[in-house]
Design a protein around this motif. Structure first.
Motif: not given
Ligand code: PRX
Length: 653
Positions: A429, A436, A440, A442-443, A510, A515
């Motif tokens: 992130p 958040t 995870s 995230t992206l 995902k 995420y």
């Protein structure tokens, strides 16, 4: 691979970035959108612009990405630059007197380097290397404790175009020898010892042993006197650091190298017994080391950054030795263990040195969490503004503790997914722009085309289904090859999807928001306390013992370490029982520590007369993993060559 996709987390808590944080962040949501759009519209243009903005070029590049020798991609290839110049010289005018490194040793001694002092020390040591005959392209192994001189040695190599290969100080003499020989290094830079856990790690003694066991390429050993416990020096081969720099100038014109010049090798474990030398480039590597320190750690001039990783790992390369310096940050370096003299050491260090951005591994968080809140609560951690994690999936419980107790529910947590091979953060992130979720990463970062695909390379859209984590475009800081083994590079990373995608070796899922949730390795790589180890590596170490006929190693979930090592061993003689078995376990654990290092010691060793194999002779690892976890074996084992073996492996016969 489905067998490796075990627990699929469903975590719904969402933490929005704090408004105060967003208003000051380097990257806010609008800027992030813009970066993503640019990377999607004009991938090469996006990276070319970043490279022109962030790197000081001696000769500018004209071509961004050369795909002609794929998968050996080349970035900014006709440009010339120097990494050390970009980390040090660039700050002299504006930040010469700013603290670059503040160091604390385990015994409590401290030392500070300003950028000007660090520049001088690196230049002087670079001249010392040259005086010892080290030239551009030569390999230099660095086997040191976590002290500023380790960074100085790395930067000095970069300054003269020598290729360093840092070997973690916790690896044994044997492991060191193998890495030295694979790289054909001419020199080892080491220390008499380092302080760790209240003891002295005898680094120089391990170097002596490695050389004794055969490292024909080594001509010189430079020894920094850290512990001063008096180590024997070999005339004509060994030289003290002090003698090496004596009389050397603290000016050293950087060696201008091209972008693709190898900056370093770093050995890491894969699915065979032999660690591979991951080769990184100069400019591409530096570029995302800079960008991620700005984007993900949001580093600003008034921050004090502390990454707890050892320089023996990739994290200590990108987030200690290079990235923070290139962005002109002040950073803390700590030599020792987190629990010396007690479990409050990390928090005491953070408080006393005004740490504002803190980066560590989930295993450390879990270990410190177990010691209770009183330790962190005893220190003033109010300077902290951002927290990070790396190396393994973080369980939501540890995430929440980190958030609540260390971050006072104020600090964003950046869970960063990346690898030795990727050079820097890939999926993480941006703290002022991405909400958040505990557990995870995230992206993907702008310019990183990561995805989750099935066996055929098709994107998986079902949020409940896991698949292969891949990267669909080459990126600047990707590994360039495996040292001396281009075939292994192609096969391991580009083989599965016919050269189209980089295969990370992790499985992931995902969720509906896109995420990423990392689920674990798809190969026989273990992650023990954040350390990457190959099951085959531990197996080869075990079978190298004269009494061992066969061995199989698997991982078992462990509350603090993430994974524990379980070894099933068949001895050449009788299967030992009682006290004999106990003695044999100790012998083999020590043996593995000698062969690889203490981090690879099996947590558990079980003896049997055979291993579960299919009729075609393949070891059934899935079964061994279930047995290690203590699961009831319900699957049909009648295809096994020897069913009674199962009872022995379970300790029931
Ligand atoms: O399995 C992933 C795990 O660590 C592996 C890479 O190990 P290494 O090359 O030693 O680098 C560690 C430091 C970058 C990955 O393939 N891993 C790393 N970061 C994460 C992670 N797993 C889950 N979440 C992470 N943030």
């Amino acid at each position: 691979m489905s067998e490796n996709i075990e627990s699929v987390l469903h975590e719904n808590r969402l933490f929005q970035p704090d408004e105060a944080f967003v208003s000051q962040a380097r990257i806010n949501p609008e800027r992030l959108k813009e970066l993503h759009r640019q990377a999607a519209d004009d991938y090469e243009g996006f990276w070319a612009e970043r490279a022109r903005e962030e790197i000081l070029w001696h000769k500018p590049f004209t071509e961004t990405l050369d795909r002609s020798k794929a998968p050996h991609f080349r970035w900014f290839a006709d440009g010339h630059m120097n990494v050390s110049y970009n980390c040090l010289d660039r700050h002299l005018a504006e930040r010469g007197d700013k603290t670059a490194i503040v160091f604390e040793g385990e015994p409590g001694d401290t030392q500070t380097y300003t950028y000007r002092e660090l520049h001088a020390a690196v230049s002087q040591f670079a001249n010392a290397l040259k005086a010892q005959g080290i030239r551009r392209g030569d390999r230099v192994v660095i086997y040191m404790p976590m002290i500023p001189e380790a960074v100085i040695a790395m930067q000095a190599c970069a300054r003269i175009g020598a290729i360093h290969s840092v070997v973690f100080g916790g690896f044994s003499a044997e492991a060191l020898k193998d890495r030295v020989n694979d790289a054909e290094a001419r020199m080892i830079i080491t220390a008499d010892g380092g302080h760790r856990g209240g003891k002295i790690v005898p680094l120089k003694a391990a170097v002596d042993k490695a050389i004794e066991h055969g490292t024909p390429s080594i001509e010189r050993v430079i020894v920094f006197e850290r512990t001063q416990h008096g180590v024997p020096m070999i005339e004509g081969r060994d030289l003290s650091w002090a003698d090496a720099i004596a009389g050397q100038s603290s000016d050293c014109e950087p060696e201008w190298v091209d972008s693709e010049h190898p900056l370093f090798l770093l050995y890491t474990s894969g699915s065979t017994g032999k660690p591979k030398g991951i080769q990184h480039s100069s400019a591409g590597y530096l570029l995302t080391a800079i960008l991620t320190n700005k984007w993900v750690f949001d580093l600003r001039d008034d921050d004090v950054f502390w990454c707890t990783a050892d320089v023996g790992w990739i994290t200590g390369h990108t987030y200690v030795a290079y990235g923070p310096l290139a962005v002109g940050a002040t950073q803390l370096m700590y030599e020792g263990a987190p629990t010396v003299p007690d479990g409050g050491r990390f928090w005491k260090l953070a408080a006393e040195h005004n740490v504002s951005v803190f980066y560590t591994a989930p295993t450390a968080i879990r270990a410190l969490m177990k010691l209770g809140d009183a330790f962190p609560n005893a220190y003033d951690l109010s300077r902290l503004r951002l927290l990070g994690t790396v190396g393994e999936p973080i369980n939501p419980e540890a995430w929440m503790w980190y958030h609540r107790v260390i971050g006072a529910e104020r600090c964003p947590i950046v869970d960063t997914w990346w690898q030795t091979e990727t050079g820097s953060h890939m999926i993480a992130p941006l703290p002022g722009a991405v909400a958040t979720k505990p557990g995870s990463c995230t992206l993907p970062l702008p310019g990183i085309m990561a995805d989750v695909v099935d066996e055929d390379g098709k994107p998986i859209t079902d949020p409940d289904r896991g698949g292969y984590l891949v990267v669909k475009q080459p990126w600047p800081s990707m590994l360039r090859t495996v040292w001396g083994d281009a075939e292994r590079y192609r096969k391991t990373y580009w083989g599965m999807f016919d050269g189209r995608y980089y295969l990370a070796g992790d499985s992931a899922r995902k969720d509906a928001d896109g995420y990423f949730w990392i689920m674990g390795r798809i190969d026989d790589v273990l992650n023990v306390a954040g350390h990457r180890l190959g099951t085959m590596e531990v197996e080869s170490a075990l079978v190298a013992h004269e009494l061992v006929a066969e061995a199989a190693v698997v991982g078992r979930p462990h509350e603090v370490k993430g994974e524990a090592i379980v070894a099933y061993v068949i001895l050449r003689g009788e299967r030992p029982t009682g006290a004999d078995a106990e003695a044999m376990v100790n012998t083999l654990r020590e043996w593995v520590a000698e062969e690889i290092g203490p981090i690879a010691k099996p947590d558990e060793i079980r003896f049997s007369e055979g291993l579960p194999k299919t009729r075609s002779g393949k070891i059934m690892r899935r079964l061994l993993r279930s047995i290690a976890k203590g699961e009831t074996i319900t699957s049909d084992t009648s295809t096994l060559e020897n069913e009674s073996v199962i009872l022995q492996l379970q300790g029931k016969a």
